[in-house]
Design a protein around this motif. Sequence first.
Motif, mmCIF file in Angstrom:
data_model
loop_
_atom_site.group_PDB
_atom_site.id
_atom_site.type_symbol
_atom_site.label_atom_id
_atom_site.label_comp_id
_atom_site.label_asym_id
_atom_site.label_seq_id
_atom_site.Cartn_x
_atom_site.Cartn_y
_atom_site.Cartn_z
ATOM 1 N N ALA A 30 -0.624 1.977 1.466
ATOM 2 C CA ALA A 30 -1.492 0.874 1.080
ATOM 3 C C ALA A 30 -0.692 -0.288 0.501
ATOM 4 N N LEU A 31 0.312 0.013 -0.313
ATOM 5 C CA LEU A 31 1.140 -1.043 -0.892
ATOM 6 C C LEU A 31 1.873 -1.822 0.192
ATOM 7 N N VAL A 32 2.372 -1.123 1.200
ATOM 8 C CA VAL A 32 3.075 -1.793 2.301
ATOM 9 C C VAL A 32 2.124 -2.692 3.075
ATOM 10 N N VAL A 33 0.968 -2.166 3.449
ATOM 11 C CA VAL A 33 0.007 -2.933 4.250
ATOM 12 C C VAL A 33 -0.485 -4.153 3.484
ATOM 13 N N LEU A 34 -0.838 -3.973 2.215
ATOM 14 C CA LEU A 34 -1.364 -5.089 1.420
ATOM 15 C C LEU A 34 -0.280 -6.127 1.136
ATOM 16 N N SER A 35 0.959 -5.694 1.011
ATOM 17 C CA SER A 35 2.054 -6.647 0.804
ATOM 18 C C SER A 35 2.269 -7.522 2.028
ATOM 19 N N VAL A 36 2.037 -6.950 3.215
ATOM 20 C CA VAL A 36 2.237 -7.684 4.465
ATOM 21 C C VAL A 36 1.028 -8.532 4.828
ATOM 22 N N LEU A 37 -0.164 -7.948 4.738
ATOM 23 C CA LEU A 37 -1.379 -8.622 5.207
ATOM 24 C C LEU A 37 -2.113 -9.403 4.115
ATOM 25 N N PRO A 77 -11.483 -7.902 2.539
ATOM 26 C CA PRO A 77 -11.574 -7.183 3.827
ATOM 27 C C PRO A 77 -10.347 -6.326 4.116
ATOM 28 N N VAL A 78 -9.148 -6.849 3.823
ATOM 29 C CA VAL A 78 -7.926 -6.075 4.057
ATOM 30 C C VAL A 78 -7.887 -4.865 3.126
ATOM 31 N N LEU A 79 -8.278 -5.067 1.878
ATOM 32 C CA LEU A 79 -8.291 -3.972 0.908
ATOM 33 C C LEU A 79 -9.239 -2.863 1.350
ATOM 34 N N VAL A 80 -10.457 -3.246 1.723
ATOM 35 C CA VAL A 80 -11.461 -2.261 2.155
ATOM 36 C C VAL A 80 -11.006 -1.552 3.424
ATOM 37 N N GLY A 81 -10.537 -2.310 4.411
ATOM 38 C CA GLY A 81 -10.116 -1.719 5.675
ATOM 39 C C GLY A 81 -8.945 -0.777 5.522
ATOM 40 N N THR A 82 -7.972 -1.170 4.711
ATOM 41 C CA THR A 82 -6.777 -0.341 4.526
ATOM 42 C C THR A 82 -7.112 1.000 3.888
ATOM 43 N N ILE A 83 -7.843 0.956 2.785
ATOM 44 C CA ILE A 83 -8.178 2.210 2.096
ATOM 45 C C ILE A 83 -9.115 3.060 2.949
ATOM 46 N N ALA A 84 -10.055 2.404 3.658
ATOM 47 C CA ALA A 84 -11.004 3.148 4.499
ATOM 48 C C ALA A 84 -10.283 3.928 5.589
ATOM 49 N N VAL A 85 -9.292 3.309 6.228
ATOM 50 C CA VAL A 85 -8.539 3.999 7.278
ATOM 51 C C VAL A 85 -7.762 5.178 6.695
ATOM 52 N N LEU A 86 -7.158 4.977 5.527
ATOM 53 C CA LEU A 86 -6.400 6.058 4.902
ATOM 54 C C LEU A 86 -7.320 7.201 4.467
ATOM 55 N N GLU A 87 -8.478 6.875 3.932
ATOM 56 C CA GLU A 87 -9.417 7.911 3.520
ATOM 57 C C GLU A 87 -10.061 8.584 4.729
ATOM 58 N N ALA A 88 -10.185 7.856 5.842
ATOM 59 C CA ALA A 88 -10.789 8.424 7.055
ATOM 60 C C ALA A 88 -9.985 9.597 7.589
ATOM 61 N N SER A 92 -11.861 6.980 -3.734
ATOM 62 C CA SER A 92 -11.833 5.549 -3.391
ATOM 63 C C SER A 92 -11.900 4.697 -4.643
ATOM 64 N N LEU A 93 -12.745 5.099 -5.595
ATOM 65 C CA LEU A 93 -12.852 4.375 -6.866
ATOM 66 C C LEU A 93 -11.513 4.375 -7.587
ATOM 67 N N LEU A 94 -10.862 5.521 -7.636
ATOM 68 C CA LEU A 94 -9.558 5.618 -8.289
ATOM 69 C C LEU A 94 -8.484 4.860 -7.520
ATOM 70 N N PHE A 95 -8.583 4.859 -6.189
ATOM 71 C CA PHE A 95 -7.614 4.161 -5.348
ATOM 72 C C PHE A 95 -7.693 2.658 -5.593
#
Length: 275
Positions: free
Chosen positions: A123-130, A135-146, A203-206
């Motif tokens: 998540a840190l890598v993706v958010l640092s780049v994008l 929307p990026v925050l929600v999408g990134t964590i959602a994919v990881l939790e999926a 997700s809340l903790l993430f």
Amino acid sequence: MNLLGHRLSVSGVVGLAIVAINIAAIAFAPWIAPYGQAELVGDVWAAPNAQSWLGLDNLGRDILSRLLFGGRTSVTLALLITLLSFVIGISLGFAAATTRHWIDIALSRMVDTLMAVPSLIMALVVLSVLGTSIPVLVGTIAVLEATRVFRVSRSVAMNIVVLDYVEAARLRGEGLWWVMRHEVLPNALPPLIAEFGLRFCFSLLFVASLSFLGLGVQPPDADWGSMVHDNATAINLGKIAPLVPAAAIAVLTVGINLVVDWFLSIHARAHGERA
């Protein structure tokens, strides 16, 4: 106390009360909060008083007001992330279990690859780049939790697709999506509902962890994780400012887990009675 034909335990009552109070507080935050979430109302880290029940933060903002608005942000984001992760995870998990062969292998290997990297680092890598937009925050964590939801839904579905009524549906010529919606999903609901509660907590903790690190919800919007970060140095001064949002996260997480435990207990009891 009885709910839907099942006795509600003391822990269940406590859990439901915690969840209900949190929902009411964040739903009516604009009307309950005495000040705006970014409004400066006094001295930095002022002690609790009649005007500010929980005191003021590092910029002189009312902690109670920011706690209410921050709860609305944190819980809403966690709910969106959990819903999206379940849509992705259940769809792919059921598809893998129902079709098997190369689709199952391809999806499982893809999930294994994602899970091989620690979620926070990814998540840190993706958010640092994008960037750190919502929307990026929600999408990134959602994919990881999926990926976690995929594992659970696939495992549950694997035990269902071999049953006679699923085979009968296939022999009738029903399509993949029909079988998934009408045969697999209804019978997989109890464990998935329990998993939903757990994924919401994670997700809340993430979200709180990323906000604490500065890559989550951005100022001036309030968020429980960023509130802990903003007021962390107050611990050295004996102030409660960082402890309040941390306690809010912990209490809500405990409440949801108590509700999940109660739900699992009544499901196990009902399953035992049918057996």
